[in-house]
Design a protein around this motif. Structure first.
Motif, short mmCIF file in Angstrom:
data_model
loop_
_atom_site.label_atom_id
_atom_site.label_comp_id
_atom_site.label_asym_id
_atom_site.label_seq_id
_atom_site.Cartn_x
_atom_site.Cartn_y
_atom_site.Cartn_z
N LEU A 125 43.92 50.99 31.50
CA LEU A 125 44.80 50.52 29.74
C LEU A 125 43.39 50.11 29.44
O LEU A 125 43.93 49.33 28.16
CB LEU A 125 45.37 50.18 30.38
N PHE A 126 42.54 48.36 29.98
CA PHE A 126 41.81 47.64 29.42
C PHE A 126 40.82 47.38 29.67
O PHE A 126 39.87 46.43 28.58
CB PHE A 126 42.57 45.62 29.72
N GLY A 127 40.18 48.58 30.44
CA GLY A 127 38.31 48.33 30.57
C GLY A 127 38.18 47.26 31.86
O GLY A 127 36.80 47.21 31.80
N TRP A 128 38.76 46.29 31.96
CA TRP A 128 38.93 45.19 33.08
C TRP A 128 38.46 45.84 34.84
O TRP A 128 39.13 46.67 35.08
CB TRP A 128 40.19 44.37 33.26
N PHE A 165 34.35 27.30 20.75
CA PHE A 165 33.53 28.29 21.82
C PHE A 165 33.67 28.35 22.46
O PHE A 165 34.41 29.30 23.37
CB PHE A 165 32.37 27.27 22.33
N VAL A 166 35.41 27.32 22.74
CA VAL A 166 36.42 27.61 24.36
C VAL A 166 37.36 28.77 23.12
O VAL A 166 37.65 29.46 23.79
CB VAL A 166 37.28 26.23 24.38
N ILE A 167 38.03 28.50 21.97
CA ILE A 167 38.87 29.58 21.10
C ILE A 167 38.38 31.22 21.67
O ILE A 167 38.57 32.34 22.07
CB ILE A 167 38.63 29.40 19.89
N VAL A 168 36.81 30.98 21.00
CA VAL A 168 36.24 32.32 21.63
C VAL A 168 36.00 32.80 23.42
O VAL A 168 35.99 34.01 23.34
CB VAL A 168 34.44 32.30 21.09
N SER A 169 35.49 31.97 23.72
CA SER A 169 35.29 32.34 25.37
C SER A 169 36.97 32.82 25.73
O SER A 169 36.96 34.53 26.26
CB SER A 169 35.34 31.19 25.65
N PHE A 170 37.56 32.29 25.05
CA PHE A 170 39.24 33.12 25.59
C PHE A 170 39.72 34.27 24.98
O PHE A 170 39.87 34.83 25.54
CB PHE A 170 40.73 31.31 25.08
N ALA A 171 39.56 34.46 23.55
CA ALA A 171 39.24 35.62 23.28
C ALA A 171 39.10 36.84 23.58
O ALA A 171 38.91 37.72 23.47
CB ALA A 171 39.03 35.73 21.56
N ALA A 172 37.80 36.07 24.30
CA ALA A 172 37.27 37.63 24.89
C ALA A 172 37.18 37.56 26.15
O ALA A 172 36.65 38.92 27.10
CB ALA A 172 34.80 36.97 24.57
N TYR A 173 37.40 37.19 27.14
CA TYR A 173 38.38 36.62 28.61
C TYR A 173 39.59 38.07 28.77
O TYR A 173 40.37 38.70 27.82
CB TYR A 173 39.01 35.87 28.98
N PRO A 174 38.75 39.07 29.80
CA PRO A 174 37.61 38.66 30.38
C PRO A 174 36.33 38.97 30.08
O PRO A 174 36.73 40.46 28.95
CB PRO A 174 38.69 39.25 32.07
N ILE A 193 45.67 50.22 43.25
CA ILE A 193 47.18 50.96 43.08
C ILE A 193 46.57 50.04 40.95
O ILE A 193 46.82 50.76 40.07
CB ILE A 193 47.97 51.30 42.72
N ILE A 194 47.01 48.95 40.94
CA ILE A 194 47.26 47.91 39.34
C ILE A 194 45.75 47.63 38.75
O ILE A 194 45.70 48.33 38.18
CB ILE A 194 48.31 46.97 39.84
N ALA A 195 44.64 47.41 39.88
CA ALA A 195 43.96 47.80 39.43
C ALA A 195 43.38 48.68 38.79
O ALA A 195 42.19 48.74 37.96
CB ALA A 195 42.70 47.79 40.08
N LYS A 196 43.43 49.74 39.25
CA LYS A 196 42.78 51.74 38.71
C LYS A 196 43.85 51.27 37.24
O LYS A 196 43.30 52.01 35.83
CB LYS A 196 43.81 52.53 39.74
N TYR A 197 44.62 51.42 37.23
CA TYR A 197 45.42 50.88 35.38
C TYR A 197 44.68 49.96 34.78
O TYR A 197 45.61 50.19 33.71
CB TYR A 197 47.17 51.50 35.82
N VAL A 198 44.98 48.90 34.99
CA VAL A 198 44.15 48.01 34.66
C VAL A 198 43.08 48.02 33.57
O VAL A 198 42.53 48.17 33.16
CB VAL A 198 43.83 46.68 35.04
N LYS A 199 42.31 48.65 34.60
CA LYS A 199 41.12 49.63 34.32
C LYS A 199 40.88 50.60 33.18
O LYS A 199 40.44 50.84 32.18
CB LYS A 199 39.95 50.46 35.46
#
Length: 315
Positions: free
Chosen positions: A52-55, A13-22, A44-50
């Protein structure tokens, strides 16, 4: 058998949780007002995080206490990677003047993202060509030149070496606010010079309303290449940068810290992000994590401690 199965299930569960973060939005606490230099950069950083990663970064501005009020929100947050602090060298100044009871080691340092520089400015009608001229003038005419700073803030630490070099010849003119407050006072003739964030100073330098005397970066600033560094002028101690960093609550799992830091590292390699940070915030990427970041934080903390003691600011 049951106990072993439970432990294996928990580990999985812990491994899966980390892998799925966030798995949801990450709250990024900016301990300063919306629209300021810190706020502009992280959005600005938040825009490119979204991109590139969808976060999703949920940027929250919590003002007060020179940044310490917002920092406390992260200090007491759950160490799960979903509450992050976006802070700079004020973490040292607040601690060493006693306005905060915590320092960088009370958090989990994640990474340094950007570097902005400081520039010492004055009115264009002053006789000084550079900061060394102003310091020599203060030595010869003590008590006549007003050197501005926000007491207890990073700008206060930046003027300490100037005062020392001038044999305490400057009058320390206190500011109740940040960079724009001091710019207003310089333009109005209530202060004569002060260190200001490049992002705040550049419009006034371009319009000719202010004059640059020195930048406080280790090397010349790419946005003001013709302005000498204080170090070039013989002021070896006067090297100050404004480095924006991410911190998480103490005890955040290493896997989460690394995942977050690696995402920021990749975002800062995007040309569009680099260009926008330069255009809107006058900062450059300065990525650092792990042991390198910890060594830098320790070095900065020791410098702030030394200056605080030299100026009698320690409580």
């Amino acid at each position: 058998m049951g106990k072993r199965f439970f432990v294996m299930l928990l580990t999985l569960f812990v491994i899966v949780s980390f892998a799925a973060y966030p798995t949801g939005p990450i709250k990024v606490v900016v301990p300063y007002a919306a629209g300021g230099a810190s706020d502009v950069q992280v959005r600005i950083i938040a825009k490119y995080v979204k991109q590139l990663f969808g976060w999703d970064f949920a940027v929250v501005n919590i003002t007060g206490g020179g940044g310490s009020t917002g920092a406390r929100e992260v200090l007491k947050a759950k160490p799960d990677g979903y509450t992050v602090l976006w802070y700079h060298q004020s973490i040292f100044s607040n601690f060493h003047v006693g306005t905060a009871e915590f320092n960088y080691y009370d958090f989990t340092p994640v990474c340094i993202a950007t570097r902005g520089n400081r520039v010492v400015v004055t009115r264009p009608d002053t006789p000084w060509k550079n900061l060394k001229d102003a310091i020599e003038d203060a030595k010869k005419n003590p008590g006549k030149i007003r050197l501005g700073a926000e007491i207890g803030a990073t700008s206060h630490f930046q003027v300490i070496p100037m005062q020392m070099a001038a044999n305490n010849g400057f009058i320390l003119a206190a500011s109740s606010g940040g960079d724009m407050d001091r710019i207003t006072k310089i333009l109005g003739g209530h202060m004569d010079l002060s260190p200001i964030a490049l992002s705040a100073a550049v419009p006034f330098l371009k319009s000719g309303e202010l004059k640059a005397l020195a930048v406080l970066s280790p090397e010349r600033d790419p946005f003001l290449p013709d302005v000498p560094t204080a170090k070039e002028l013989g002021l070896e101690e006067l090297v100050f940068t404004q480095d924006q960093m991410f911190f998480m609550p103490k005890g955040t799992p290493e896997e989460i810290v690394k995942t977050f830091a690696n995402a920021i590292k990749q975002v800062l390699q995007l040309k569009e992000c680099v260009d926008e940070l330069a255009e809107k915030a006058f900062v450059i990427p300065m990525y650092m994590d792990g042991e390198e970041m910890l060594n830098f934080l320790k070095w900065e903390d020791e410098r702030f401690d030394r200056f605080a003691r030299a100026a009698g600011l320690k409580k």
